[in-house]
Design a protein around this motif. Structure first.
Motif: not given
Length: 132
Positions: A15-28, A30-42
């Motif tokens: 929800e926060q990522r979408r409110n910030a209008q960021l894709s999963l890849r963009q947030l990953a 910016a946060a310095g984590v992998s895209n798959p890892y962030l997806s698994q967290i979500e």
């Protein structure tokens, strides 16, 4: 400490990522984590460390403490105390000595209130317990 509630955390992060209008890849990125890892967290499949939560919070420009509460790492009262302390320490209008004195006063009030609450609970327990 509460148990980890990663499903609730994942939904909140999405929800926060979408409110910030960021894709999963963009947030990953910016946060310095992998895209798959962030997806698994979500999706609630992974339990992120406090460090990862801090990186994600910074990338989303939200409070890390809020994520800690959502993840069950920190309880609400601890978060409020940390935020109060952070606000005092961040105030540019008072000097370091004043900040330390203010934190000491804050601590003394918290201890006093905790002692009063404990005494009130002890009094309630004594009344509720039947004597034999």
């Amino acid at each position: 400490m509460a148990s980890l509630n990663v499903g609730n955390l994942g939904e909140y992060l999405r929800e926060q990522r979408r409110n910030a209008q960021l894709s999963l890849r963009q947030l990953a990125d910016a946060a310095g984590v992998s895209n798959p890892y962030l997806s698994q967290i979500e999706r609630g499949l992974r339990k992120p460390s406090a460090e990862v939560l801090q990186q994600v919070a910074k990338a989303l420009r939200i409070s890390a403490e809020t994520l800690y509460v959502r993840a069950g790492i920190l309880d609400e009262t601890e978060r409020e105390e940390l935020e109060t302390r952070a606000a005092i320490l961040a105030d540019p209008s008072i000097n370091e000595r004043q900040k330390q004195v203010l934190l000491q006063i804050y601590d003394s009030f918290r201890k006093e209130n905790a002692a009063e609450a404990a005494a009130a609970d002890a009094g309630t327990d004594a009344v509720e317990r039947p004597t034999t």
